[in-house]
Write an enzyme that holds these catalytic residues in place. Structure first.
Site, PDB file in Angstrom:
ATOM      1  N   ASP A  45       0.821  -1.208   0.000  1.00 61.10           N
ATOM      2  CA  ASP A  45       0.000   0.000   0.000  1.00 61.10           C
ATOM      3  C   ASP A  45       0.859   1.264   0.000  1.00 61.10           C
ATOM      4  O   ASP A  45       0.501   2.280  -0.595  1.00 61.10           O
ATOM      5  CB  ASP A  45      -0.925   0.007   1.224  1.00 61.10           C
ATOM      6  CG  ASP A  45      -2.115  -0.931   1.047  1.00 61.10           C
ATOM      7  OD1 ASP A  45      -2.305  -1.433  -0.080  1.00 61.10           O
ATOM      8  OD2 ASP A  45      -2.841  -1.157   2.023  1.00 61.10           O
ATOM      9  N   GLY A  46       2.013   1.206   0.671  1.00 55.44           N
ATOM     10  CA  GLY A  46       2.902   2.361   0.688  1.00 55.44           C
ATOM     11  C   GLY A  46       3.422   2.709  -0.695  1.00 55.44           C
ATOM     12  O   GLY A  46       3.557   3.883  -1.046  1.00 55.44           O
ATOM     13  N   ASN A 122      -5.050   8.570   2.184  1.00 54.58           N
ATOM     14  CA  ASN A 122      -5.351   7.936   3.474  1.00 54.58           C
ATOM     15  C   ASN A 122      -5.821   8.941   4.523  1.00 54.58           C
ATOM     16  O   ASN A 122      -6.940   8.878   4.989  1.00 54.58           O
ATOM     17  CB  ASN A 122      -4.122   7.187   4.002  1.00 54.58           C
ATOM     18  CG  ASN A 122      -4.124   5.731   3.620  1.00 54.58           C
ATOM     19  OD1 ASN A 122      -5.020   5.254   2.933  1.00 54.58           O
ATOM     20  ND2 ASN A 122      -3.112   5.006   4.068  1.00 54.58           N
ATOM     21  N   GLU A 123      -4.910   9.832   4.905  1.00 56.18           N
ATOM     22  CA  GLU A 123      -5.251  10.753   5.984  1.00 56.18           C
ATOM     23  C   GLU A 123      -4.297  11.933   6.033  1.00 56.18           C
ATOM     24  O   GLU A 123      -3.222  11.927   5.419  1.00 56.18           O
ATOM     25  CB  GLU A 123      -5.247  10.046   7.345  1.00 56.18           C
ATOM     26  CG  GLU A 123      -3.873   9.745   7.914  1.00 56.18           C
ATOM     27  CD  GLU A 123      -3.240   8.494   7.378  1.00 56.18           C
ATOM     28  OE1 GLU A 123      -2.100   8.584   6.876  1.00 56.18           O
ATOM     29  OE2 GLU A 123      -3.857   7.425   7.445  1.00 56.18           O
ATOM     30  N   ARG A 148      -8.051  20.259  22.830  1.00 55.87           N
ATOM     31  CA  ARG A 148      -6.739  20.298  23.474  1.00 55.87           C
ATOM     32  C   ARG A 148      -6.258  18.864  23.594  1.00 55.87           C
ATOM     33  O   ARG A 148      -6.962  18.011  24.129  1.00 55.87           O
ATOM     34  CB  ARG A 148      -6.816  20.938  24.865  1.00 55.87           C
ATOM     35  CG  ARG A 148      -7.157  22.421  24.854  1.00 55.87           C
ATOM     36  CD  ARG A 148      -7.402  22.931  26.264  1.00 55.87           C
ATOM     37  NE  ARG A 148      -7.643  24.381  26.277  1.00 55.87           N
ATOM     38  CZ  ARG A 148      -8.814  24.943  26.025  1.00 55.87           C
ATOM     39  NH1 ARG A 148      -9.872  24.170  25.743  1.00 55.87           N
ATOM     40  NH2 ARG A 148      -8.958  26.251  26.050  1.00 55.87           N
ATOM     41  N   ASP A 150      -2.992  15.849  21.931  1.00 49.23           N
ATOM     42  CA  ASP A 150      -1.798  15.588  21.122  1.00 49.23           C
ATOM     43  C   ASP A 150      -1.994  15.984  19.660  1.00 49.23           C
ATOM     44  O   ASP A 150      -1.054  16.414  19.000  1.00 49.23           O
ATOM     45  CB  ASP A 150      -1.434  14.096  21.188  1.00 49.23           C
ATOM     46  CG  ASP A 150      -0.814  13.725  22.523  1.00 49.23           C
ATOM     47  OD1 ASP A 150      -0.590  14.629  23.346  1.00 49.23           O
ATOM     48  OD2 ASP A 150      -0.548  12.525  22.740  1.00 49.23           O
ATOM     49  N   ALA A 185      -5.451  11.548  21.947  1.00 47.11           N
ATOM     50  CA  ALA A 185      -5.240  11.851  23.370  1.00 47.11           C
ATOM     51  C   ALA A 185      -5.757  13.229  23.758  1.00 47.11           C
ATOM     52  O   ALA A 185      -5.023  14.100  24.228  1.00 47.11           O
ATOM     53  CB  ALA A 185      -3.754  11.727  23.722  1.00 47.11           C
ATOM     54  N   ASN A 225       4.748  10.324   4.067  1.00 42.77           N
ATOM     55  CA  ASN A 225       5.419  11.555   3.668  1.00 42.77           C
ATOM     56  C   ASN A 225       6.309  12.083   4.782  1.00 42.77           C
ATOM     57  O   ASN A 225       6.046  11.888   5.972  1.00 42.77           O
ATOM     58  CB  ASN A 225       4.390  12.636   3.303  1.00 42.77           C
ATOM     59  CG  ASN A 225       3.907  12.511   1.873  1.00 42.77           C
ATOM     60  OD1 ASN A 225       4.345  11.642   1.134  1.00 42.77           O
ATOM     61  ND2 ASN A 225       2.992  13.371   1.491  1.00 42.77           N
TER      62      ASN A 225
END
Length: 266
Positions: A45-46, A122-123, A148, A150, A185, A225
């Site tokens: 996939d990469g 993907n994202e 607020r 991560d 988080a 990336n």
């Protein structure tokens, strides 16, 4: 038909690439690295993600198909033993085009620099490079919450099985024109409060992340990336892109079967 073949770079992938290239050329197909009709990726996939970004400027003309030489992939759905079969299909069989939605990310700056636009298969993620990320989340121009924590991850349906899933996001069928926002988080107590749940937004909804604290942020477009470190970022706007990625299908590709094989079956 014009084609190109991209390899992950390992010995097996390189051998398959050269073998397929030779057979396709003998069948009078044209090798064209600049403007291919079909991009064949060999690796995983990469490898396909890298090819997508390489040809993101011609998505209306280029289709992708992948062979995985490692672990089973969601985009690379052929195995090395089927390489000759795939070559025969490419030479003789008109392929079906399947289109999946993409994520559009627009970064705007406080200092007046020109905004930057990216596409993600993907994202995209945004994190503070120092301390917590603090930003207002607006949906369709209306204030929704102050985050607020991560960081935040915005994923496509086809990318929902990747980093988004690791964050507790839902798996979405890639035919759904939507994007998903998942938290990393988040801080939730009597003072600070977020929804604490992934959000799925339809095609006509825009999500705007407006930074509140004066920190440098790390923005990624697809996990492979090199991260983009940005100072003076004002907002990060996310929505379903007008463009779509096109996959060449020569046989059925059951998404839920692939989910089962990847995460449940032994």
């Amino acid at each position: 038909m014009k084609f190109t073949v991209a390899s992950r770079g390992d010995h097996l992938s390189n051998e398959l690439c050269e073998s397929m290239k030779e057979k396709l050329l003998k069948a009078d197909l044209t090798l064209d690295h600049e403007a291919p009709d079909i991009v064949i990726t060999v690796g995983g996939d990469g490898t396909l993600l890298e090819a997508f970004h390489l040809y993101a400027h011609r998505l209306e003309e280029t289709a992708f198909v992948g062979i995985h030489t490692g672990h089973l992939g969601f985009y690379a759905d052929w195995v090395p033993e089927e390489a000759d079969h795939l070559v025969t299909h490419i030479i003789k069989t008109p392929y079906q085009i399947v289109e999946y939605p993409l994520l559009e990310v627009v970064i705007r700056y406080r200092d007046g620099r020109a905004s930057r636009r990216y596409l993600a298969l993907n994202e995209s993620t945004i994190k503070s490079s120092e301390g917590s990320l603090v930003c207002n989340v607006e949906i369709k121009g209306e204030a929704f919450e102050t985050f607020r924590g991560d960081g935040l991850c915005m994923s496509t349906p086809s990318g929902s099985t990747a980093y988004n899933k690791a964050l507790g996001g839902a798996i979405l069928h890639p035919s759904l024109a939507s994007i998903q926002l998942s938290e990393m988080a988040s801080i939730n107590n009597r003072v600070y409060r977020t929804l604490g749940s992934p959000l799925v937004l339809p095609q006509h909804h825009t999500c705007l992340l407006k930074l509140l604290n004066d920190v440098s942020v790390q923005v990624t477009i697809d996990h492979f990336n090199v991260p983009i470190y940005e100072e003076n970022v004002d907002t990060v706007q996310c929505r379903v892109a007008e463009e779509k990625v096109r996959f060449a299908r020569f046989r059925p590709f059951p998404f839920w079967k692939r989910v089962k094989e990847s995460f449940i079956s032994e």
